[in-house]
Scaffold this active site. Structure first.
Site: not given
Length: 368
Positions: A119, A121, A135, A270
Site C-alpha cells: 500500500l 513505500q 512512509k 503484523d
C-alpha cells in the site's frame, strides 16, 4: 472483474478437476507436492500482476494455513519481498501536495525507496540534521482498493460455495476482515496515533524501541518518523556476528507481545520478519503499525484465565475461557474439544503424539 476472473480461472478449473476428474463426474485426483507448488507459484504471479490489493490479500493468506494448504502458504510468504515500487515521478506530486516542496521541507531526500509495501513505500530523508523515514501511501491506492474489494465481495462468496465445508465459514468472513483491516492500514494518521500510544506503553522498557513520529510533517497519506536502524530479526548470521543472544531476544519479544495483548489491550498485529529488527545491544525494534489489534477489558480477563488454565493443565477451564471469549460455540461437542486441547497440551510438554490420534480427531472435526 473480468481481469481478475481471467487471472484465477486456470486455478479454479484445476481445483475443480481435483474434485471431479472430468469436471462433472469422476472421483478425486491425487495431487503431488510438486503440482501444488507449481500452482502456488502461479497464484503468486497472479497476485503480483493484479497489483497492491491482491498482493496484500496474498500476504494475508500466507498467514492462514486454515484457508490454504501448506505448499501455498510457503510460496505466498515470499510476497513480503515481491512488491515493485511506484516510480518517483508518481510519488513526488503526492508528497508535494501533502507536505509541501521536498527541497524546502527536508534538508535532503533520497528518491530511491528503502522498502516497498503493498500500500505504500518508505524513503529516507534528513530533517533538522536528523535522519527520518518517510512512509508514503501509493498514489490512487484508495480508489483502486475499493474497486478491488467490490470485486472480491462478488467472487469470494462464489468460491466459498464450491469449497469444502470446513473452509466455507472462513472464506465468507475473510473478505469482511480483509476490507476492514486494509482500510485502517491506509489511514496514516491512525497509524501515527497507534505508534505513539504503544510507545507510551513501553516508555519504561529500554529494550523495546519504536520510531518517534514527526507530527509536524505527517498527514493521513504521509507518515514521517525517526529512522531507527536494526538487524532483521531472521538474519541469524548477523545476530551471531554481533554476539546477540537469540534466546534472550525470543523471551523479550514474547514478553512484549503478552504485555501488549494481556495488559495494554493494544498490540502490533503484523509481526512478520520485515517489521521486526534487533539492535546490537539486544533492543527489539518494531516497524509498521498500520495493522494493530485492540482488546477490551473483558476479553483480556478471559485471556488471562486461559493462560492460567494452560499453566495448570486445566482443560475444562481452558474451554470455559474460549466460550466466554466467543471463540467457541457454547454448544460445541465438549468431549471432542477436551480431546483436542489435551493433545495440544501433551505436545507442548514434549510428549509423543501418535499420527493415529491426530487423524482420528481430525476425522471427528471434519464430520462435525
Amino acid at each position: 472483474l473480468l481481469v481478475v476472473v481471467r487471472a484465477f480461472l486456470p486455478l479454479v478449473v484445476a481445483w475443480w478437476r481435483d474434485r471431479r476428474r472430468y469436471l462433472l463426474f469422476g472421483g478425486n485426483r491425487e495431487i503431488s507436492d510438486e503440482k501444488r507448488r507449481e500452482r502456488a507459484e502461479y497464484l503468486l504471479s497472479a497476485f503480483v500482476s493484479l497489483g497492491p490489493t491482491f498482493i496484500k490479500l496474498g500476504q494475508l493468506l500466507s498467514t492462514r494455513p486454515d484457508v490454504l494448504p501448506r505448499a501455498y502458504v510457503d510460496v505466498l510468504s515470499r510476497l513480503q519481498d515481491r512488491v515493485p515500487p511506484d516510480p518517483w515521478e508518481e510519488i513526488e506530486p503526492l508528497l508535494t501536495g501533502e507536505i509541501g516542496d521536498i527541497e524546502t521541507v527536508f534538508d535532503s531526500f533520497d528518491r530511491d525507496p528503502i522498502s516497498g509495501a503493498s500500500l505504500g513505500q518508505v524513503y529516507t530523508a534528513k530533517v533538522d540534521d536528523q535522519r527520518v523515514a518517510v512512509k508514503v501511501l501509493r498514489p490512487g491506492i484508495r480508489k483502486r482498493v475499493e474497486a478491488d474489494i467490490r470485486v472480491l465481495s462478488v467472487l469470494v462468496p462464489l468460491l466459498a460455495r464450491v469449497s469444502p465445508p470446513s473452509q466455507q465459514f472462513t472464506l465468507e468472513n475473510l473478505t469482511e476482515e480483509f476490507a476492514a483491516s486494509i482500510r485502517r492500514e491506509m489511514d496514516y494518521e491512525l497509524e501515527a496515533q497507534t505508534l505513539e500510544r504503544i510507545a507510551e506503553n513501553f516508555a519504561d522498557d529500554p529494550k523495546i524501541r519504536l520510531p518517534a513520529v514527526e507530527g509536524d510533517y505527517s498527514t493521513d497519506r504521509v507518515l514521517v518518523m525517526e529512522y531507527v536502524d536494526g538487524i532483521k530479526i531472521t538474519d541469524l548470521d548477523a545476530l551471531e556476528r554481533e554476539g546477540i543472544d537469540r534466546s534472550t531476544v525470543v523471551e523479550r519479544l514474547e514478553d512484549a507481545y503478552i504485555r501488549m495483548i494481556a495488559e495494554h489491550g493494544l498490540f502490533h498485529a503484523d509481526p512478520h520478519p520485515g517489521n521486526l529488527a534487533v539492535q546490537p545491544d539486544g533492543t527489539i525494534v518494531f516497524y509498521d503499525f498500520g495493522m494493530a489489534g485492540r482488546l477490551d477489558d473483558r476479553t483480556r480477563e478471559q485471556l488471562f484465565e486461559f493462560y492460567v488454565a494452560v499453566a495448570e493443565d486445566d482443560v475444562d477451564r481452558m474451554i470455559d475461557a474460549f466460550v466466554a471469549m466467543g471463540a467457541l460455540d457454547p454448544n460445541a461437542d465438549r468431549q471432542l474439544m477436551t480431546e483436542a486441547f489435551g493433545l495440544v497440551l501433551d505436545s507442548y510438554r514434549g510428549e509423543d503424539i501418535s499420527q493415529y490420534q491426530v487423524a482420528e480427531l481430525f476425522e471427528q472435526f471434519q464430520g462435525t
